[in-house]
Design a protein around this motif. Structure first.
Motif, PDB file in Angstrom:
ATOM      1  N   GLU A   1      10.946 -20.667  -7.409  1.00  0.00           N
ATOM      2  CA  GLU A   1      11.383 -21.169  -6.113  1.00  0.00           C
ATOM      3  C   GLU A   1      11.841 -22.604  -6.277  1.00  0.00           C
ATOM      4  O   GLU A   1      11.062 -23.461  -6.718  1.00  0.00           O
ATOM      5  N   PRO A   2      13.103 -22.911  -5.949  1.00  0.00           N
ATOM      6  CA  PRO A   2      13.620 -24.266  -6.160  1.00  0.00           C
ATOM      7  C   PRO A   2      12.755 -25.362  -5.559  1.00  0.00           C
ATOM      8  O   PRO A   2      12.581 -26.424  -6.177  1.00  0.00           O
ATOM      9  N   ARG A   3      12.193 -25.139  -4.380  1.00  0.00           N
ATOM     10  CA  ARG A   3      11.425 -26.195  -3.718  1.00  0.00           C
ATOM     11  C   ARG A   3      10.140 -26.552  -4.466  1.00  0.00           C
ATOM     12  O   ARG A   3       9.571 -27.626  -4.242  1.00  0.00           O
ATOM     13  N   LYS A   4       9.663 -25.659  -5.314  1.00  0.00           N
ATOM     14  CA  LYS A   4       8.406 -25.909  -6.025  1.00  0.00           C
ATOM     15  C   LYS A   4       8.595 -26.691  -7.327  1.00  0.00           C
ATOM     16  O   LYS A   4       7.614 -27.037  -7.987  1.00  0.00           O
ATOM     17  N   VAL A   5       9.835 -26.947  -7.694  1.00  0.00           N
ATOM     18  CA  VAL A   5      10.101 -27.671  -8.940  1.00  0.00           C
ATOM     19  C   VAL A   5       9.891 -29.162  -8.718  1.00  0.00           C
ATOM     20  O   VAL A   5      10.430 -29.748  -7.774  1.00  0.00           O
TER      21      VAL A   5
END
Length: 528
Positions: free
Chosen positions: A175-179
């Motif tokens: 998930e992009p937001r978790k990077v």
């Protein structure tokens, strides 16, 4: 005692170094991957994420075999990469294309638009990247990609720098937001800074192009220094590389910034990472923008300091091009350079073959050589090219010093200084300062140091540097050579700004060629 893996993704290969906290380097292995170019478009340069990950597996397994250790004994892995190398992804973090590599120069129009709008809007971020936004950087590359790939826009969810994408992949983040994003990457290439709340305002991005509507949210994420853990090694990649599941991965950074740490950089040092191009890295306690210097970012090199980045767009590339045109191996052309005296060729060469990264930040420039005669050789041009890169570096260091950056030691890191003593001596003479060269290749030592921090093996970067970093060879400036180069630098500086600036005032250039001849004649008769 702890064993860690330091990983360095370069332009053409990945290098893995295994380090023991007591015994130092255990093994180093590398694996190559292709760089995709197009003959009909010299600005095109891309690379496959899949190719890079496959190369990492091969290099890691090779390093483990060389070291004769069990992969499960490795306690952390840290990685640095090229940048700005940008990858668009979908909602599941799957690549939508290849990386637009740092040396992909297609986004010149987009970069110019960003620069113009930032000044028109009075956006402070443009001052902190030297006053000009580069076509080598993130927003320009992403905007170019969106404009030229309309069929993929609907799948676009976010974009990542190389270092953040590799770390997220290894950690199994989907998930992009978790990077967790690198402050080094976001600060130097995406105009991120806590002074104005992180990324540029959405109003600015939307005014730039409606394709950027909602882009700030898509790029949002926690931005961290490299003493923060970005994730832990996922089972798939642990099995592929022969490592233990769950070992920590600190937030990554760019190769030159960690190369500086691996070369022993401390406040007061400037590190020239000399390779195909040169990245110039320093760090300071103070925080202020420097006109023409492409990045001033808190925490980007060392978490407790402001990182300062500058550089030359072509160095080793120039040397290789000269050898290619001469149809001779570079080593053969370089063999007699130690016999040359300063300025003896009568040539003055400007290192703009790939544009100017600092301080003019002008991609439209090209290489220029003054002083040719009918007897000049490829060896002469190579020597003058090395002098030119040193003179350009002096322009940059003087600008940094004017901006309050303390410069007490010069360290020449990267691959070229390891095998070219003539270059190191020229740099010492041109700068009129001792030049320190690590006694061995420091590449991937910086990533090893951050891996040690992640593993808890050392309490500070400085403690790890004292144990891991290599001793130096010292090249001392020669007074007579330095005096000649002071005169040559005066010519270089005049020509550099007169030719490189569209709005430059009229400059007298009539003394350039006669002075080059006079300097060459004096140098040939002089005992250095």
């Amino acid at each position: 005692m702890a064993i860690v893996a330091g990983v360095d993704f370069g332009t053409l290969s990945v290098r893995v170094t295994l380090l023991d906290s007591e015994r130092g380097r255990l093994a180093t292995a590398a694996a190559e991957y292709p760089l995709h170019r197009r003959r009909d478009d010299p600005d095109f340069a891309t690379q496959s994420h899949t190719d890079q990950m496959s190369a990492l597996i091969a290099a890691m397994r090779d390093a483990i075999a060389q070291a004769g250790i069990a992969g499960e004994s490795i306690e952390a892995i840290a990685l640095d990469t090229t940048g700005s190398s940008v990858l668009p992804v979908d909602v599941q973090m799957q690549p939508l294309d290849e990386y637009s590599l740092w040396c992909d120069h297609r986004a010149k129009k987009e970069a110019a638009e960003i620069t113009t709008l930032a000044h028109a809007e009075g956006f402070e971020g443009i001052d902190w990247c030297g006053g000009v936004y580069s076509h080598e950087w993130g927003f320009a590359k992403l905007l170019y990609w969106l404009r030229h790939n309309p069929e993929k826009r609907s799948a676009f969810a976010s974009a990542f720098e190389h270092c953040d994408m590799v770390a997220a992949t290894l950690a199994g983040i989907t998930e992009p937001r978790k990077v967790k994003r690198s402050v080094c990457a976001m600060g130097h290439k995406w105009m991120w800074n806590p002074r104005w709340g992180g990324l540029p305002p959405q109003s600015f991005l939307s005014k730039l192009d409606p394709l950027f509507d909602g882009m700030r949210e898509k790029l949002e994420g926690k931005v961290c220094t490299s003493d923060v853990i970005g994730g832990h090694l996922a089972p798939q990649w642990a099995q592929a590389m022969g490592l233990r599941v769950g070992i920590p991965l600190p937030v990554g950074a760019f190769d030159a910034h960690w190369d500086a740490i691996g070369a022993g950089c401390r406040e007061g040092d400037v590190v020239n990472v000399v390779g195909t191009s040169t990245c110039i890295i320093a760090m300071a306690k103070s925080q202020q923008p420097i006109h023409g210097v492409c990045g001033v970012v808190p925490g980007s090199v060392h978490p407790q300091y402001t990182g300062i980045e500058a550089g030359l767009s072509a160095v080793g590339d120039i040397f290789e091009a000269i050898a290619r045109r001469a149809n001779k191996p570079l080593a053969e052309l370089s063999a007699k350079l130690n016999e040359y005296k300063p300025a003896q060729t009568g040539l003055l060469r400007l290192s703009w073959d790939n544009g100017d990264r600092t301080v003019l930040v002008n991609a439209e420039l090209g290489g220029v050589t003054f002083g040719w005669n009918l007897l000049h050789t490829a060896e002469d041009e190579l020597f003058a090219a090395i002098e030119g890169t040193a003179l350009h570096t002096r322009i940059i260091l003087e600008r940094m010093a004017e901006g309050g950056v303390p410069l007490q030691r010069i360290i020449n890191a990267g691959g070229i200084p390891q095998k070219n003593d003539a270059l190191n001596q020229i740099y010492a003479d041109v700068m009129n300062k001792p030049v320190l060269v690590p006694a061995g290749v420091p590449t991937s030592l910086g990533s090893g140091i951050f891996a040690f921090l992640a593993a808890g093996a050392f309490e500070s970067i400085e403690a790890a540097q004292a144990k891991v970093c290599l001793p130096y060879r010292t090249f001392t400036p020669r007074p007579k050579a330095a005096a000649i180069y002071d005169e040559l630098f005066a010519l270089y500086r005049n020509v550099y700004f007169a030719l490189g600036t569209r709005t430059a005032q009229a400059a007298a250039l009539g003394d350039v060629l006669p002075t080059l001849r006079a300097l060459a004649e004096r140098a040939r008769k002089m005992e250095i």
